[in-house]
Design a protein around this motif. Structure first.
Motif, PDB file in Angstrom:
ATOM      1  N   ALA A  22      57.286  18.821 -19.553  1.00 28.35           N
ATOM      2  CA  ALA A  22      57.041  17.282 -19.839  1.00 28.35           C
ATOM      3  C   ALA A  22      55.729  16.565 -19.282  1.00 28.35           C
ATOM      4  CB  ALA A  22      58.326  16.429 -19.283  1.00 28.35           C
ATOM      5  N   ALA A  23      55.542  17.028 -18.031  1.00 26.56           N
ATOM      6  CA  ALA A  23      54.264  16.470 -17.263  1.00 26.56           C
ATOM      7  C   ALA A  23      53.240  16.918 -18.040  1.00 26.56           C
ATOM      8  CB  ALA A  23      54.162  16.690 -16.070  1.00 26.56           C
ATOM      9  N   ALA A  26      52.729  15.783 -21.944  1.00 27.52           N
ATOM     10  CA  ALA A  26      52.441  14.322 -21.727  1.00 27.52           C
ATOM     11  C   ALA A  26      50.802  14.031 -21.191  1.00 27.52           C
ATOM     12  CB  ALA A  26      53.134  13.703 -20.878  1.00 27.52           C
ATOM     13  N   LYS A  27      50.294  14.819 -20.287  1.00 26.59           N
ATOM     14  CA  LYS A  27      49.147  14.736 -19.898  1.00 26.59           C
ATOM     15  C   LYS A  27      48.077  15.258 -20.844  1.00 26.59           C
ATOM     16  CE  LYS A  27      45.704  14.368 -16.768  1.00 26.59           C
ATOM     17  NZ  LYS A  27      45.222  12.913 -16.275  1.00 26.59           N
ATOM     18  N   ILE A  28      48.466  16.184 -21.521  1.00 24.63           N
ATOM     19  CA  ILE A  28      47.295  16.733 -22.300  1.00 24.63           C
ATOM     20  C   ILE A  28      47.370  15.854 -23.789  1.00 24.63           C
ATOM     21  CG2 ILE A  28      46.551  18.807 -23.892  1.00 24.63           C
ATOM     22  CD1 ILE A  28      47.703  20.236 -21.426  1.00 24.63           C
ATOM     23  N   LEU A  29      48.560  15.655 -24.406  1.00 24.07           N
ATOM     24  CA  LEU A  29      48.766  15.132 -25.617  1.00 24.07           C
ATOM     25  C   LEU A  29      49.187  13.542 -25.653  1.00 24.07           C
ATOM     26  CD1 LEU A  29      50.694  17.787 -27.510  1.00 24.07           C
ATOM     27  CD2 LEU A  29      48.193  17.418 -27.460  1.00 24.07           C
ATOM     28  N   GLY A  30      49.132  13.005 -24.468  1.00 23.03           N
ATOM     29  CA  GLY A  30      49.788  11.611 -24.062  1.00 23.03           C
ATOM     30  C   GLY A  30      49.099  10.485 -25.066  1.00 23.03           C
ATOM     31  N   GLU A  31      48.017  10.932 -25.254  1.00 22.48           N
ATOM     32  CA  GLU A  31      47.136   9.588 -26.020  1.00 22.48           C
ATOM     33  C   GLU A  31      47.139   9.714 -27.391  1.00 22.48           C
ATOM     34  OE1 GLU A  31      45.891   7.115 -24.289  1.00 22.48           O
ATOM     35  OE2 GLU A  31      46.823   7.979 -22.564  1.00 22.48           O
ATOM     36  N   ILE A  37      57.857  12.242 -26.791  1.00 19.93           N
ATOM     37  CA  ILE A  37      58.080  13.155 -26.154  1.00 19.93           C
ATOM     38  C   ILE A  37      59.439  12.883 -25.397  1.00 19.93           C
ATOM     39  CG2 ILE A  37      57.649  14.770 -24.291  1.00 19.93           C
ATOM     40  CD1 ILE A  37      54.686  14.078 -24.646  1.00 19.93           C
ATOM     41  N   GLN A  38      60.538  13.312 -25.788  1.00 16.68           N
ATOM     42  CA  GLN A  38      61.936  13.261 -25.056  1.00 16.68           C
ATOM     43  C   GLN A  38      62.386  14.321 -24.431  1.00 16.68           C
ATOM     44  OE1 GLN A  38      63.747  11.822 -29.026  1.00 16.68           O
ATOM     45  NE2 GLN A  38      64.145   9.912 -27.864  1.00 16.68           N
ATOM     46  N   LEU A  39      62.938  14.121 -23.144  1.00 14.23           N
ATOM     47  CA  LEU A  39      63.728  15.017 -22.487  1.00 14.23           C
ATOM     48  C   LEU A  39      65.042  14.971 -22.336  1.00 14.23           C
ATOM     49  CD1 LEU A  39      62.466  17.272 -19.367  1.00 14.23           C
ATOM     50  CD2 LEU A  39      64.713  16.058 -19.315  1.00 14.23           C
ATOM     51  N   VAL A  40      66.097  15.639 -22.616  1.00 13.77           N
ATOM     52  CA  VAL A  40      67.493  15.773 -22.724  1.00 13.77           C
ATOM     53  C   VAL A  40      68.077  16.672 -21.717  1.00 13.77           C
ATOM     54  CG1 VAL A  40      69.711  15.858 -23.786  1.00 13.77           C
ATOM     55  CG2 VAL A  40      67.320  15.259 -25.096  1.00 13.77           C
ATOM     56  N   GLU A  41      68.531  15.731 -20.527  1.00 16.60           N
ATOM     57  CA  GLU A  41      69.089  16.882 -19.379  1.00 16.60           C
ATOM     58  C   GLU A  41      70.664  16.037 -19.143  1.00 16.60           C
ATOM     59  OE1 GLU A  41      67.125  17.134 -15.931  1.00 16.60           O
ATOM     60  OE2 GLU A  41      66.570  14.768 -15.808  1.00 16.60           O
ATOM     61  N   SER A  42      71.398  16.688 -18.255  1.00 15.83           N
ATOM     62  CA  SER A  42      72.703  16.137 -17.887  1.00 15.83           C
ATOM     63  C   SER A  42      72.803  16.378 -16.465  1.00 15.83           C
ATOM     64  CB  SER A  42      73.815  16.861 -18.677  1.00 15.83           C
ATOM     65  OG  SER A  42      75.089  16.659 -17.918  1.00 15.83           O
ATOM     66  N   ASP A  43      73.140  15.358 -15.697  1.00 13.10           N
ATOM     67  CA  ASP A  43      73.358  15.387 -14.433  1.00 13.10           C
ATOM     68  C   ASP A  43      74.591  16.307 -14.212  1.00 13.10           C
ATOM     69  OD1 ASP A  43      71.190  13.632 -13.776  1.00 13.10           O
ATOM     70  OD2 ASP A  43      72.422  11.817 -13.740  1.00 13.10           O
ATOM     71  N   ARG A 174      58.718  14.326 -12.590  1.00 13.64           N
ATOM     72  CA  ARG A 174      59.611  13.620 -13.650  1.00 13.64           C
ATOM     73  C   ARG A 174      58.889  12.342 -13.561  1.00 13.64           C
ATOM     74  NH1 ARG A 174      66.007  11.673 -13.270  1.00 13.64           N
ATOM     75  NH2 ARG A 174      65.491   9.658 -14.543  1.00 13.64           N
ATOM     76  N   ARG A 175      58.515  11.904 -12.123  1.00  8.29           N
ATOM     77  CA  ARG A 175      57.844  10.382 -12.271  1.00  8.29           C
ATOM     78  C   ARG A 175      56.597  10.379 -12.688  1.00  8.29           C
ATOM     79  NH1 ARG A 175      60.092  11.067  -7.026  1.00  8.29           N
ATOM     80  NH2 ARG A 175      58.457  11.805  -5.964  1.00  8.29           N
ATOM     81  N   ARG A 176      55.668  11.563 -12.843  1.00  4.61           N
ATOM     82  CA  ARG A 176      54.308  11.576 -13.355  1.00  4.61           C
ATOM     83  C   ARG A 176      54.736  11.669 -14.760  1.00  4.61           C
ATOM     84  NH1 ARG A 176      50.710  12.690  -9.666  1.00  4.61           N
ATOM     85  NH2 ARG A 176      48.928  13.313 -11.314  1.00  4.61           N
ATOM     86  N   ALA A 177      55.540  12.306 -15.419  1.00  3.37           N
ATOM     87  CA  ALA A 177      55.861  12.637 -16.811  1.00  3.37           C
ATOM     88  C   ALA A 177      56.374  11.178 -17.351  1.00  3.37           C
ATOM     89  CB  ALA A 177      56.967  13.618 -17.050  1.00  3.37           C
ATOM     90  N   GLU A 178      56.992  10.602 -16.724  1.00  5.18           N
ATOM     91  CA  GLU A 178      57.806   9.159 -17.294  1.00  5.18           C
ATOM     92  C   GLU A 178      56.542   8.242 -17.131  1.00  5.18           C
ATOM     93  OE1 GLU A 178      62.426   9.380 -16.369  1.00  5.18           O
ATOM     94  OE2 GLU A 178      61.074   8.637 -14.709  1.00  5.18           O
TER      95      GLU A 178
END
Length: 511
Positions: A22-23, A26-31, A37-43, A174-178
């Motif tokens: 994700a990070a 998002a960094k390369i294609l974010g613009e 870009i969606q990330l699905v995960e379960s706690d 995650r913080r960077r990706a979001e």
């Protein structure tokens, strides 16, 4: 353009692999206009979370993401790593370091180790470790930045990586990706919907009935391999014949013992134990063959060999060495455990994710999903797995140990063809062969082949141009220069304090 730009990317699974993907994406294609870009995960679904040691290639990944190193070290409670110490692998009581960086000094146009072999023939008994700034500094508990702009310094040959808390690393990414626009969706995937004609994945359905649609899916679902393995039915290539360890038990413990900037691998009767010292705790695990040791005994052996008190209940893992026949099939790309598994003996798990991300971004498709790019991605990724597999098998195959059924099996196992050729060439002439710019360099192959007891019958003829006295003199001088450099380096503890990346002592117990 052949096909339209992809604008809807869905990453299934978080953890280290998911948030690295994700990070980076998002960094390369974010613009890119209209990109989602969606990330699905379960706690509710746990992650393996035991891959805490890395290799120097992680620095390139961090450079791409423009990560501040001191911030990263502090946030992930990381320590530095100069190599891996292998204890009892050749025989009980023996140890050697596979260091990052190089050995000695090349002379007369050939590699240094030929002069070391010449010295061994002349009666020198000093092993390779003192000729490596990484091995010497690691054993001494020292660390400092490589001095790449000063080629006369031994520190110019230093290379390093990190040891960190994998869960903190995932949270850090995650913080960077979001911050770059990635949307995290909480939920457990219960069904994968595919196009009835093409078989392409169209969406994933969550427990609450919602569907997440996408054009490109990144499978980071771990051993479950929900998309590539289960939905697309891509078969798994089993390498357990060469790598028979199929279980692991992991447990962190409180700080204790030495604080060397080294990962340690200690051979056990049916496998090996890892030790990864972080700033706040030590990561430990026992990788073993279930055909040669029962789970309870493997767990007891691990718990009896900790440097501190356990901080959690033992975590038991099952796996099979190998990989999926394809890593990219239709519109699904698998990263990490979803695509394959190689035991963490040489700390390659995180690298395999990062190299696959880089390779995929180079071949990033349009909605046409070009066949040639997919084939090349799969071929190059498989080749990297094979190269690493052969390097891992070397540790097991070349050993004097015959004290258990497990080690006798490993010693007698015919190696893969590529490894057999490398071993034969080194044993015959001391030459180290590196194929197709493969991942592990000549110094790495040298470290393990020599450390595992392969004694060459010869060396490069040019090394014989120096007489014995001059050879010994130069070898001693190299050792002295490295030892002097190490004596002037700060301890890792002092270095972390100087850089402001050490976590407060009060946080260590509660982290």
């Amino acid at each position: 353009m052949n096909g339209e730009p992809i604008r809807k990317i869905v990453i299934v699974g978080g953890g280290t692999a998911g948030w690295m993907a994700a990070a980076a994406i998002a960094k390369i294609l974010g613009e890119f206009p209209g990109l989602s870009i969606q990330l699905v995960e379960s706690d509710a679904i746990g992650t393996v979370g035991v891959g805490e040691a890395t290799i120097p290639q992680i620095l390139s990944f961090h450079k791409l993401l423009e990560i501040d190193e001191n911030e990263f070290v502090r946030e992930t409670h990381a320590t530095y790593k100069l190599g891996i110490e292998f204890v009892d692998w050749l025989r009980p009581g023996h140890s050697y370091v596979h260091p990052f960086g190089t050995y000695g000094l090349d002379m007369l146009g050939i590699e240094f180790h030929h002069f070391w072999l010449r010295g061994q023939e002349a009666g020198e008994t000093v092993p390779l470790d003192p000729y490596s700034i990484g091995a010497a500094a690691g054993r001494a508990g020292k660390f400092f930045w490589p001095q790449l702009n000063n080629p006369r310094s031994p520190l110019s040959k230093l290379a390093y990586a990190f040891q960190f808390d994998a869960r903190l690393y995932a949270a850090f990414l995650r913080r960077r990706a979001e911050a770059h626009g990635v949307i995290r969706l909480e939920g457990k995937v219960i069904q994968v919907h595919q196009d009835g004609e093409t078989g392409f994945v169209e969406s994933v359905e969550l427990e609450d009935g919602s569907r997440i649609e996408g054009e490109l899916f990144i499978d980071c679902s771990g051993f479950r391999s929900l998309l590539l393995g289960q939905a697309l039915q891509v078969p798994f290539e089993d390498w357990s014949k060469w790598l028979p360890c199929d279980r692991a038990v992991a447990v962190p413990c409180t700080l204790g013992g030495d604080r060397q900037p080294l990962t340690r691998s200690t051979a056990r009767p049916a496998g090996w134990q890892w030790r990864i010292p972080l700033q706040h705790r030590i990561g430990n695990g026992h990788v073993y063959s279930s055909a040669h040791m029962e789970q309870d005994k493997a767990t007891d052996l691990l718990l009896a060999n900790l440097d501190g008190e356990p901080l959690a209940e033992p975590n038991h893992l099952r796996f099979t060495a190998g990989h999926r026949a394809q890593f990219w099939e239709k519109n699904v790309v698998a990263l990490g455990l979803a695509g394959g598994f190689l035991e963490p003996l040489e700390s390659t798990a995180i690298h395999l994710v990062q190299s696959s991300i880089a390779r995929f971004m180079a071949f990033f498709p349009t909605t046409a999903f070009g066949e040639q790019e997919r084939l090349r991605f799969n071929r190059d990724t498989r080749r990297e797995y094979v190269d690493i597999r052969d390097f891992l098998v070397l540790h097991y195959k070349s050993t004097e140990r015959d004290d258990s059924e497990f080690w006798r099996y490993c010693r007698n196992l015919p190696p893969p063809d590529g490894l057999a050729e490398k071993m034969a060439i080194f044993e015959g002439s001391g030459r180290v062969v590196r194929e197709h710019d493969e991942f592990f360099t000549e110094p790495s192959w040298l470290a393990v082949m020599a450390g595992q007891g392969i004694t060459p019958k010869g060396y490069h003829p040019v090394a014989g141009m120096l007489d014995e006295a001059e050879t010994k003199k130069r070898l001693e001088h190299i050792r002295q220069v490295i030892a002097q450099a190490v004596s002037q380096m700060p301890t890792q503890e002092d270095f972390l304090q100087q850089q402001g990346s050490a976590i407060p002592v009060g946080e260590r117990a509660s982290a």
